[in-house]
Design an enzyme around this catalytic site. Structure first.
Site, mmCIF file in Angstrom:
data_model
loop_
_atom_site.group_PDB
_atom_site.id
_atom_site.type_symbol
_atom_site.label_atom_id
_atom_site.label_comp_id
_atom_site.label_asym_id
_atom_site.label_seq_id
_atom_site.Cartn_x
_atom_site.Cartn_y
_atom_site.Cartn_z
ATOM 1 N N ASP A 241 0.857 -1.206 0.000
ATOM 2 C CA ASP A 241 0.000 0.000 0.000
ATOM 3 C C ASP A 241 0.885 1.246 0.000
ATOM 4 O OD1 ASP A 241 0.252 -1.266 2.962
ATOM 5 O OD2 ASP A 241 0.508 0.904 3.031
ATOM 6 N N ASP A 243 0.613 3.620 2.290
ATOM 7 C CA ASP A 243 0.479 4.169 3.643
ATOM 8 C C ASP A 243 -0.574 5.297 3.654
ATOM 9 O OD1 ASP A 243 1.227 3.892 6.354
ATOM 10 O OD2 ASP A 243 2.437 5.698 6.222
HETATM 11 N N1 ADE Z 1 1.333 1.203 5.794
HETATM 12 C C1 ADE Z 1 1.862 0.337 6.650
HETATM 13 N N2 ADE Z 1 2.357 0.763 7.841
HETATM 14 C C2 ADE Z 1 2.924 -0.120 8.697
HETATM 15 N N3 ADE Z 1 3.018 -1.423 8.461
HETATM 16 C C3 ADE Z 1 2.524 -1.887 7.296
HETATM 17 N N4 ADE Z 1 2.470 -3.113 6.781
HETATM 18 C C4 ADE Z 1 1.896 -3.048 5.578
HETATM 19 N N5 ADE Z 1 1.534 -1.781 5.289
HETATM 20 C C5 ADE Z 1 1.935 -1.040 6.354
#
Ligand code: ADE
Ligand SMILES: CSC[C@H]1O[C@H](OP(=O)(O)O)[C@H](O)[C@@H]1O
Length: 330
Positions: A241, A243
């Site tokens: 992703d 974030d």
């Molecule tokens: N955006 C994110 N922040 C922290 N850990 C994650 N693991 C997968 N995506 C994450």
């Protein structure tokens, strides 16, 4: 005693030690396990290998998050697989028994760990689905995790300027074209946050301004403990992703992570399968106490102790002997 003599003495003691794993039937002994694989979110099993046993040794730091599966590779070597959060993801990133996980792997002979982690991307160029081999970490955990085997009367300071194992990283990277579906980036900065909630948009932007490339919640303390245990450790990150920093998109959710992980997990296993023969050549050839790939890390803690030998707490020495056979005369 000068450090060269100390180093030499330590290496001799190490050679006397042979890590052994007793099987669940209490008869079979596996003394040839050298590679450990840690699976994270969405990667709880390694299919495609013959499972010969599973063990869950009781370490001085408790039991590992899951039983350790002993798998036989097509070439006949034994490797160890551990699900970091437990088989049913029952441990949150703050609760994972990292000390027990690393101590258990060390106790069965593991000298190198390839650890997988689902991460958020903090950079446009790292797309969901891409893989990343980081070379640096920014620690944003909150001090609530046990992140050292030391303290309580035996003090040591591991060198952690390079938190991952460069030769292992380069070996993995050399196979970057072996799974055409995967794009692999290397030498990126991982931010390790406490969680369990994901970051705010402001935090996500702050980490970008610090030079962060990816973010997860587990590589601290896992990488630190592996370093203390003298295990070569490389994290293989799978971006899931963007974030929370992209204003045009909704911030990350678990649903988004798990959706991308369905494909990422298949690709991670394909990558592991393709690097394995090379890893086996480098790790399983020759004497287990003089493996070229990990020789830079073996014996490093001998130089990290702070105290004179007779100033160390005896009881703690006994505990530490579990992962540092040969360092302490008991
Ligand atoms: N955006 C994110 N922040 C922290 N850990 C994650 N693991 C997968 N995506 C994450
Ligand atoms: C469920 S998303 C957050 C979770 O995913 C990552 O886990 P892992 O590193 O074990 O693959 C991240 O670090 C968080 O723990």
């Amino acid at each position: 005693m000068d450090w060269l003599t100390q180093q030499h003495q330590h290496q001799q003691q190490q050679q006397q030690y042979k890590a052994m794993t007793i099987s669940t039937d209490n008869k079979t002994v596996y003394n040839d396990i050298r590679l450990g694989v840690i699976g994270g979110t969405g990667l709880y099993q390694l299919e495609g290998y013959e499972k010969v046993d599973e063990v869950q040794p009781e370490t001085p730091w408790g039991q590992s998050a899951s039983p350790i599966k002993i798998l036989r590779t097509p070439r006949g070597h034994h490797i160890a697989f551990l699900a970091r959060h437990g088989l049913n993801h029952e441990f949150s990133p703050s609760e994972v028994p990292y000390t027990a996980n690393i101590a258990a792997l060390k106790s069965i002979g593991v000298q190198a760990i390839v650890a997988f982690s689902a991460v958020g991307s903090l950079q446009e160029i790292i797309k969901p689905g891409d893989f990343v081999l980081p070379n640096q970490i920014i620690d944003r955990t909150k001090g609530i995790r046990k992140d050292s085997f030391f303290g309580n009367g035996v003090i040591a300071h591991a060198s952690f300027g390079e938190p991952f194992h460069k030769p292992l990283k380069e070996l993995i990277y050399s196979h970057r074209d072996s799974v055409p579906e995967i794009t692999i980036h290397k030498d990126k900065v991982a931010v390790s946050m406490e969680g369990p909630a994901f970051s705010t948009r402001a935090e996500s932007n702050l980490y970008r301004s610090w030079g962060g490339d990816i973010i997860n919640m587990t590589c601290i303390p896992e990488a630190k403990l592996a370093r203390e245990a003298e295990i070569a450790y490389q994290l293989v990150c799978m971006s899931t992703d963007y974030d929370a920093w992209r204003e045009s998109e909704e911030p990350v959710t678990v649903a988004e992570v798990m959706k991308t992980m369905t494909t990422n997990a298949v690709r991670a296993k394909a990558l592991l399968f393709s690097i394995l023969p090379d890893l086996e050549d480098k790790l399983y050839t020759g004497d287990k106490d003089s493996i070229e790939l990990v020789k830079d890390i073996r014996g490093t803690m001998a130089l990290a102790f702070q105290q004179p030998k007779d100033g160390r707490a005896k009881e703690k020495c006994q505990t530490l002997a579990y992962i540092f056979p040969g360092y302490f005369t008991l």
